[in-house]
Design a protein around this motif. Structure first.
Motif, PDB file in Angstrom:
ATOM      1  N   SER A  79      -0.402 -21.139 -35.499  1.00  0.00           N
ATOM      2  CA  SER A  79       0.915 -21.713 -35.739  1.00  0.00           C
ATOM      3  C   SER A  79       1.427 -21.194 -37.075  1.00  0.00           C
ATOM      4  O   SER A  79       2.415 -20.469 -37.147  1.00  0.00           O
ATOM      5  CB  SER A  79       0.758 -23.232 -35.665  1.00  0.00           C
ATOM      6  N   THR A  80       0.697 -21.519 -38.168  1.00  0.00           N
ATOM      7  CA  THR A  80       1.110 -21.037 -39.493  1.00  0.00           C
ATOM      8  C   THR A  80       0.133 -20.020 -40.085  1.00  0.00           C
ATOM      9  O   THR A  80       0.476 -19.289 -41.003  1.00  0.00           O
ATOM     10  CB  THR A  80       1.167 -22.194 -40.506  1.00  0.00           C
ATOM     11  N   SER A 137      -1.861 -32.825 -47.682  1.00  0.00           N
ATOM     12  CA  SER A 137      -1.242 -32.592 -48.988  1.00  0.00           C
ATOM     13  C   SER A 137      -0.034 -31.659 -48.910  1.00  0.00           C
ATOM     14  O   SER A 137       0.829 -31.702 -49.770  1.00  0.00           O
ATOM     15  CB  SER A 137      -2.287 -32.005 -49.938  1.00  0.00           C
ATOM     16  N   GLY A 142       0.594 -26.752 -40.298  1.00  0.00           N
ATOM     17  CA  GLY A 142       0.962 -27.073 -38.921  1.00  0.00           C
ATOM     18  C   GLY A 142       0.378 -28.410 -38.483  1.00  0.00           C
ATOM     19  O   GLY A 142      -0.787 -28.715 -38.771  1.00  0.00           O
ATOM     20  N   MET A 152      -6.768 -35.154 -42.872  1.00  0.00           N
ATOM     21  CA  MET A 152      -6.962 -36.180 -43.910  1.00  0.00           C
ATOM     22  C   MET A 152      -5.861 -36.078 -44.961  1.00  0.00           C
ATOM     23  O   MET A 152      -5.778 -35.078 -45.674  1.00  0.00           O
ATOM     24  CB  MET A 152      -8.318 -35.941 -44.584  1.00  0.00           C
ATOM     25  N   VAL A 204      -2.889 -26.678 -27.270  1.00  0.00           N
ATOM     26  CA  VAL A 204      -2.061 -27.875 -27.281  1.00  0.00           C
ATOM     27  C   VAL A 204      -0.599 -27.429 -27.373  1.00  0.00           C
ATOM     28  O   VAL A 204      -0.225 -26.693 -28.289  1.00  0.00           O
ATOM     29  CB  VAL A 204      -2.442 -28.784 -28.472  1.00  0.00           C
ATOM     30  N   TYR A 421     -16.629 -30.992 -43.330  1.00  0.00           N
ATOM     31  CA  TYR A 421     -15.314 -31.354 -42.804  1.00  0.00           C
ATOM     32  C   TYR A 421     -14.598 -30.041 -42.477  1.00  0.00           C
ATOM     33  O   TYR A 421     -14.278 -29.257 -43.375  1.00  0.00           O
ATOM     34  CB  TYR A 421     -14.543 -32.166 -43.856  1.00  0.00           C
TER      35      TYR A 421
HETATM   36  C1  LIG Z   1      -2.379 -25.414 -48.802  1.00  0.00           C
HETATM   37  C2  LIG Z   1      -3.258 -26.146 -47.822  1.00  0.00           C
HETATM   38  C3  LIG Z   1      -3.320 -27.532 -47.867  1.00  0.00           C
HETATM   39  C4  LIG Z   1      -4.122 -28.239 -46.960  1.00  0.00           C
HETATM   40  N1  LIG Z   1      -4.212 -29.607 -47.051  1.00  0.00           N
HETATM   41  C5  LIG Z   1      -5.004 -30.289 -46.178  1.00  0.00           C
HETATM   42  C6  LIG Z   1      -5.136 -31.708 -46.251  1.00  0.00           C
HETATM   43  O1  LIG Z   1      -4.561 -32.360 -47.128  1.00  0.00           O
HETATM   44  N2  LIG Z   1      -5.919 -32.327 -45.344  1.00  0.00           N
HETATM   45  C7  LIG Z   1      -6.561 -31.662 -44.335  1.00  0.00           C
HETATM   46  O2  LIG Z   1      -7.219 -32.293 -43.509  1.00  0.00           O
HETATM   47  N3  LIG Z   1      -6.461 -30.316 -44.245  1.00  0.00           N
HETATM   48  C8  LIG Z   1      -5.712 -29.621 -45.145  1.00  0.00           C
HETATM   49  N4  LIG Z   1      -5.639 -28.255 -45.065  1.00  0.00           N
HETATM   50  C9  LIG Z   1      -6.386 -27.561 -44.028  1.00  0.00           C
HETATM   51  C10 LIG Z   1      -5.515 -27.396 -42.770  1.00  0.00           C
HETATM   52  O3  LIG Z   1      -5.367 -28.644 -42.143  1.00  0.00           O
HETATM   53  C11 LIG Z   1      -6.200 -26.421 -41.799  1.00  0.00           C
HETATM   54  O4  LIG Z   1      -6.246 -25.158 -42.408  1.00  0.00           O
HETATM   55  C12 LIG Z   1      -5.485 -26.336 -40.460  1.00  0.00           C
HETATM   56  O5  LIG Z   1      -6.302 -25.645 -39.558  1.00  0.00           O
HETATM   57  C13 LIG Z   1      -4.152 -25.642 -40.569  1.00  0.00           C
HETATM   58  O6  LIG Z   1      -3.469 -25.721 -39.352  1.00  0.00           O
HETATM   59  P1  LIG Z   1      -2.268 -24.705 -39.052  1.00  0.00           P
HETATM   60  O7  LIG Z   1      -1.829 -24.957 -37.680  1.00  0.00           O
HETATM   61  O8  LIG Z   1      -1.287 -24.801 -40.159  1.00  0.00           O
HETATM   62  O9  LIG Z   1      -2.994 -23.300 -39.199  1.00  0.00           O
HETATM   63  P2  LIG Z   1      -3.329 -22.182 -38.120  1.00  0.00           P
HETATM   64  O10 LIG Z   1      -4.143 -21.175 -38.878  1.00  0.00           O
HETATM   65  O11 LIG Z   1      -2.111 -21.705 -37.456  1.00  0.00           O
HETATM   66  O12 LIG Z   1      -4.244 -22.919 -37.086  1.00  0.00           O
HETATM   67  C14 LIG Z   1      -5.537 -23.295 -37.453  1.00  0.00           C
HETATM   68  C15 LIG Z   1      -6.429 -23.407 -36.240  1.00  0.00           C
HETATM   69  O13 LIG Z   1      -6.012 -24.523 -35.476  1.00  0.00           O
HETATM   70  C16 LIG Z   1      -6.110 -24.251 -34.108  1.00  0.00           C
HETATM   71  N5  LIG Z   1      -4.791 -24.438 -33.507  1.00  0.00           N
HETATM   72  C17 LIG Z   1      -3.582 -24.297 -34.106  1.00  0.00           C
HETATM   73  N6  LIG Z   1      -2.606 -24.594 -33.230  1.00  0.00           N
HETATM   74  C18 LIG Z   1      -3.211 -24.909 -32.068  1.00  0.00           C
HETATM   75  C19 LIG Z   1      -2.746 -25.300 -30.792  1.00  0.00           C
HETATM   76  N7  LIG Z   1      -1.448 -25.439 -30.508  1.00  0.00           N
HETATM   77  N8  LIG Z   1      -3.655 -25.565 -29.829  1.00  0.00           N
HETATM   78  C20 LIG Z   1      -4.969 -25.442 -30.076  1.00  0.00           C
HETATM   79  N9  LIG Z   1      -5.463 -25.073 -31.262  1.00  0.00           N
HETATM   80  C21 LIG Z   1      -4.597 -24.814 -32.244  1.00  0.00           C
HETATM   81  C22 LIG Z   1      -6.589 -22.856 -33.939  1.00  0.00           C
HETATM   82  O14 LIG Z   1      -7.979 -22.856 -33.707  1.00  0.00           O
HETATM   83  C23 LIG Z   1      -6.336 -22.219 -35.273  1.00  0.00           C
HETATM   84  O15 LIG Z   1      -7.286 -21.261 -35.583  1.00  0.00           O
HETATM   85  C24 LIG Z   1      -4.858 -27.537 -45.974  1.00  0.00           C
HETATM   86  C25 LIG Z   1      -4.819 -26.128 -45.936  1.00  0.00           C
HETATM   87  C26 LIG Z   1      -4.020 -25.440 -46.857  1.00  0.00           C
HETATM   88  C27 LIG Z   1      -4.044 -23.935 -46.836  1.00  0.00           C
END
Ligand SMILES: Cc1cc2nc3c(=O)[nH]c(=O)nc-3n(C[C@H](O)[C@H](O)[C@H](O)COP(=O)(O)OP(=O)(O)OC[C@H]3O[C@@H](n4cnc5c(N)ncnc54)[C@H](O)[C@@H]3O)c2cc1C
Length: 471
Positions: A79-80, A137, A142, A152, A204, A421
């Protein structure tokens, strides 16, 4: 690695047919937007998918999954790109970032969010009607990826993990079907997805999540110089021992980069910060902070009453894409020895530490009360979670971060639970240590569910949950 000869005539026909049948875009190497599309928020990720599908709907995703099955390609989801586990090399990368619909139902106190929605969009719409989602945070992360890893945020001790607040998942399974998972439909899948199993069980396409009535919170940072880190951390340990669930907090050792965006009094310096959010009456939040002010004057006190809409100002995470590495682990105690280790490795003296952030979040509360039968999420009994973040612009910088944080975690082992985690890990470590995120029974059950929904491990780029072989 998956192999697809995109130059072969039959594959070309299949790709053209996929493009003709979806609203989104199909890209292969050499196409104008291929390099933009393969880029993740984490610029340290360099991935070369065989095919990219930028989806606009669940129907696009169904068709992309069927294409991948026919061409025998593994599927990665992005997603991101904040949390890439395994680069999508040679596979089909499905990008969801154009699926951005959000609908808030103020009466039911729920939101329906599509796969590509970032938290900020849900926060804005929910706050407009006095409600709050369980974002973390950063509002740029995403919703789906964060939630599938547990999720969290600053309301975690009061309202639990984001995964515990999902009411319905709509997803495309490995056989190319669009299904729902809830307490009453495909409940095994629902249990797995509410457990931080990431993208291992399907893609999802949308989720219905619970929102909570939260308008004004008391949150921010108290900043002390790093020279006071030991005393501040010992005091923090006592402070959280009897903290109410309304308070979700963290202690952070921060090495501020020497950049103009950082206020001058912190630029290029190290500090220790007590950061958090009190989701109750403002006076009660003020009363919790006052003893710190009576104890020692901080360099700055940024705690304030704020609309929950401004919750991102608590951590002030970077918005722009950057190359980073994250690692961490659940902790049992903040022992004196652990405090010494955290300071030794976390505070940079003349560049001694590659870490930017050493954060320990206080957990427990509603996280610990979450029902293990309602979701696979594990390690709920830990009281703290460690989150280490560094900037890794080059492979050498990453190697240094890996060595430094490994030595730090080795030294911290007596204070750790042994669990991880998943949202606070990235890359290979997230795949290698997936099992440590779960109770042994839960991990076995996840593998059994994987065997029934994705026996060929089509979704193999996320956390490592292989299909059970005896199923
Ligand atoms: C700046 C920053 C702040 C953060 N703060 C927190 C925080 O406060 N608390 C916390 O718990 N985490 C935090 N995180 C961690 C973050 O929640 C994870 O990195 C999460 O995986 C990011 O999701 P994304 O969809 O943005 O990233 P993406 O890299 O797009 O997705 C991450 C993974 O999620 C899965 N995924 C995404 N979309 C789907 C979908 N539609 N269906 C199935 N699987 C999917 C895939 O396996 C993918 O590899 C932080 C990360 C960063 C970089």
């Amino acid at each position: 690695m998956d192999m697809l000869r995109t130059s072969s005539a039959s594959v070309r026909v299949a790709l053209d047919s996929l493009q003709a049948n979806i609203q989104g875009t199909v890209l292969v190497q050499g196409d104008a937007h291929y390099d933009d599309a393969r880029r993740a928020w984490n610029l340290a990720v360099d991935q070369h998918p065989a095919v990219i599908v930028v989806a606009t709907s669940a129907t696009d995703i169904v068709k992309a999954v069927r294409f991948a099955r026919e061409e025998n390609l593994g599927i990665a989801i992005q997603s991101t790109g904040h949390g890439v586990v395994r680069p999508a090399n040679g596979g089909l990368l499905i990008i969801t970032s154009r699926m951005t619909n959000v609908h808030v139902d103020p009466d039911a106190q729920t939101a329906w969010v599509e796969a590509g929605v970032k938290w900020g969009a849900v926060l804005d719409k929910a706050q407009a009607v006095g409600l709050a989602p369980l974002l973390g945070s950063s509002p740029d992360v995403g919703v789906v990826g964060y939630t599938l890893g547990g999720g969290m945020g600053w309301l975690a001790r009061k309202h639990g993990m984001a995964a515990d607040s999902v009411l319905v998942f709509e997803l495309v399974t490995a056989d190319g079907r669009l299904v729902r998972a809830s307490a009453s439909e495909n409940s095994d899948l629902y249990w797995a997805l509410r457990g931080g199993g990431g993208g291992s069980f399907g893609i999802v396409t949308g989720m219905e999540i619970q929102l909570y009535p939260v308008e004004t919170v008391y949150g921010g940072n108290l900043i002390y110089p790093a020279s006071m880190a030991k005393a501040v951390m010992m005091r923090y340990r006592d402070w959280i021992a009897n903290a109410p669930d309304e308070l979700t907090s963290a202690i952070v050792l921060m090495n501020f980069p020497p950049i103009p965006e950082v206020p001058e009094f912190l630029r290029g310096k190290s500090a220790v910060m007590i950061r958090g959010c009190y989701a109750g009456p403002v006076e009660e939040g003020e009363a919790l902070i006052q003893p710190w002010l009576d104890w020692q004057a901080p360099l700055a006190n940024m705690w304030r009453a704020m609309p929950f809409a401004e919750v991102a100002t608590i951590s002030n995470d970077p918005e722009d894409p950057m190359p980073t590495m994250a690692t961490g682990a659940w902790m049992r105690v903040l022992s004196d020895a652990a405090i010494d280790t955290l300071i030794e490795y976390g505070v940079s003296v003349d560049g001694s530490s590659p870490l930017v952030v050493t954060e320990i979040r206080h957990t427990g509360g509603a996280i610990a009360r979450g029902d293990k039968n309602a979701g696979a999420f594990g390690n709920r009994d830990a009281s703290l979670v460690l989150n280490l973040i560094g900037a890794t612009p080059t492979p050498e910088a990453r190697e240094r971060m890996e060595r430094h944080t490994q030595a730090m975690k080795d030294a911290l082992r007596p204070a750790m639970t042994g669990g991880v985690y998943l949202n606070f890990l990235d890359g290979a470590e997230a795949a290698d240590r997936t099992q440590d995120a779960y109770l042994p029974d839960s991990y076995r059950r996840l593998m059994a569910i994987k065997a029934s929904y994705d026996p060929e491990n089509l979704f193999r780029f996320g956390f490592n949950i292989p299909p059970a072989s005896d199923n």
